[in-house]
Design a protein around this motif. Structure first.
Motif, mmCIF file in Angstrom:
data_model
loop_
_atom_site.group_PDB
_atom_site.id
_atom_site.type_symbol
_atom_site.label_atom_id
_atom_site.label_comp_id
_atom_site.label_asym_id
_atom_site.label_seq_id
_atom_site.Cartn_x
_atom_site.Cartn_y
_atom_site.Cartn_z
ATOM 1 N N ALA A 181 2.016 1.774 -3.447
ATOM 2 C CA ALA A 181 0.814 2.203 -4.345
ATOM 3 C C ALA A 181 0.403 3.710 -4.006
ATOM 4 O O ALA A 181 0.012 4.273 -5.177
ATOM 5 N N LEU A 190 0.730 -1.176 -0.169
ATOM 6 C CA LEU A 190 0.026 -0.198 0.073
ATOM 7 C C LEU A 190 0.857 1.142 0.016
ATOM 8 O O LEU A 190 0.644 2.306 -0.550
ATOM 9 N N THR A 222 -3.472 -2.687 -5.345
ATOM 10 C CA THR A 222 -2.253 -1.831 -5.560
ATOM 11 C C THR A 222 -1.755 -2.077 -6.900
ATOM 12 O O THR A 222 -1.092 -1.044 -7.368
#
Ligand SMILES: Cc1cc2nc3c(=O)[nH]c(=O)nc-3n(C[C@H](O)[C@H](O)[C@H](O)COP(=O)(O)OP(=O)(O)OC[C@H]3O[C@@H](n4cnc5c(N)ncnc54)[C@H](O)[C@@H]3O)c2cc1C
Length: 410
Positions: free
Chosen positions: A266, A263, A336
């Motif tokens: 991303a 995460l 992601t």
């Protein structure tokens, strides 16, 4: 119950991680990636800020976070901030954190006093090394794996492990080894025989081989091959009891942390795309609008699943937390990867030319998500919902849940 908003102390810890990540860690990420070097200075910065002791009991000088102490989300958000700057560094930080959690929850008081002192006062780095993949890939000349001989005083470990993150820089590693032969935790043939040994890496019988490590991404995690030549580990370095790691599903506590790293990468890709759009002044492009809309929704979904999983651990809903963590692991990989793909579509070919954070994130994320097989993660989630026996730790097809409880569902 809904996750609560973080209090001011939790917010301050995450803000501190963010500040260090943006001010110091991000600038070194390109160097770690190009030169494939251990991120020593970055880990030092995190240590000086107390963050490498995030999962260490306050009684031993740590921050006292943890699944069992009512706050794991703050730790995962710290990991996310680090990954936003440098995903490979986040892998080293994660491995260290996994070792801290195992010591904090399973080790005896004498072991805690011995090892936490080194972390808190001397900035010692730890790792957890299991990696002994048993399938031989095309062209692979040597087999990986360790053999363990038990004596009255301790254990002799002989053989090799791969994917040993932080190998050239760690001071200690928890070795996941089996007295029944190769396989580590992931490919253990018998859950009961898997033991955890704390290995002092200054021992000259331990050598690292960097020639094996030439991956597409996560280069700075320096996850080398490590050899053990009759390495002696005294009994006082045995952590917990044989079989405890798999019987108690410890891997399920670590799995959501990997998603925090996905995460973070991303989110950095998203911010890269926003900056690119600003430069291009392409805000009115309907395709850009669609892609940014999807990215924003995906990222928010990931954050919500992570927070939900943390909340389940923090409130003691252990079985639900394990399943939610594995569902999060699956979902965050898909979302992601899509976010990064959208960013590349928005920004175009030059965004994949160095130096570009997006180029590095694309390689790092594509490689790191292969840490587990998402087909098998999803199958495990399906099995759990069907009430069918399953392996919540490593998602092996055909292997039953290895926990002592032998439940049919989570
Ligand atoms: C950047 C990075 C850092 C890492 N750092 C660490 C670390 O510090 N410590 C650590 O312990 N581990 C670490 N891991 C390693 C990780 O835990 C796995 O062991 C590693 O990803 C296994 O490599 P593999 O996928 O090539 O091998 P395999 O596990 O052999 O898998 C290859 C493929 O075959 C499938 N497969 C394997 N066996 C079977 C079977 N019997 N039947 C059907 N399918 C099968 C798998 O699902 C997968 O798709 C790291 C991984 C990465 C990517």
């Amino acid at each position: 119950m809904r996750p609560q908003s973080p209090n001011s102390y939790q917010q301050a810890l995450v803000a501190k991680a963010r500040e260090i990540a943006q001010a110091r860690l991000a600038a070194r990420a390109d160097h770690h990636d190009r030169e494939m070097v251990f991120p020593k200075e970055s880990l030092q910065d995190l240590s000086e800020a107390g963050l490498t002791a995030s999962l260490v009991d306050k009684a031993f000088g740590g921050l006292g976070l943890g699944h069992h102490r009512g706050d794991i989300l703050t730790h995962w958000l710290i990991v996310k901030e680090i990954a936003k700057a440098d995903m490979a560094l986040a892998r080293c930080f994660e491995g260290h954190a996994n070792a801290m959690l195992l010591i904090d929850c399973i080790a005896d008081d004498a072991q805690k006093a011995r090892w936490f002192e080194g972390v808190v006062n001397h900035g010692h780095n730890w790792a957890v090394w299991s990696g002994e993949p048993q399938v031989v890939k095309p062209g692979q000349k040597q087999r990986f794996g360790t053999y363990v001989k038990e004596t009255t005083d301790g254990y002799y470990v002989d053989g090799s492990k791969v994917f040993c993150s932080s190998a050239p820089g760690a001071d200690w590693a928890i070795l996941m080894v089996s007295t029944k032969g190769p396989g580590g935790a992931r490919h253990a043939t018998s859950a009961q025989d898997l033991i955890m040994l704390a290995c002092d890496l200054r021992d000259p019988s331990v050598t690292v081989d960097d020639s094996w490590w030439d991956p597409m991404g996560m280069k700075g995690s320096v996850s080398y091959l490590v050899r053990f030549e009759e390495t002696f580990i005294p009994k006082e370095n045995l952590i917990g009891t044989p079989g405890q790691y798999l019987h108690e599903d410890w891997q399920t506590r670590f799995t959501p942390q990997y998603t925090a790293t996905f995460l973070g990468g991303a989110e950095a890709a998203y911010e890269y795309a926003l900056a690119y759009i600003q430069k291009q002044q392409s805000q009115q492009d309907p395709y850009v609008q669609h892609r940014i809309g999807k990215m924003a929704i995906h990222l928010e979904t990931c954050r919500m699943w992570l927070a939900r999983t943390a909340h389940l651990w923090e409130t003691g809903e252990i079985q639900e937390a394990k399943l939610a963590g594995n569902s999060t692991r699956y979902l965050v990989e898909q979302l992601t990867m899509e976010v990064v793909n959208h960013a590349i579509h928005i920004c175009g070919a030059r965004s994949l030319i160095r130096p570009s954070a997006l180029e590095r994130i694309y390689r790092d994320l594509s490689f790191y998500v292969r840490h587990d097989n998402d087909d098998q993660v999803l199958a495990m989630v399906g099995k759990a919902n069907l009430g069918v026996a399953h392996d919540a730790s490593f998602f092996h097809a055909g292997k039953e849940d290895r926990s002592a409880r032998g439940r049919a569902s989570l």
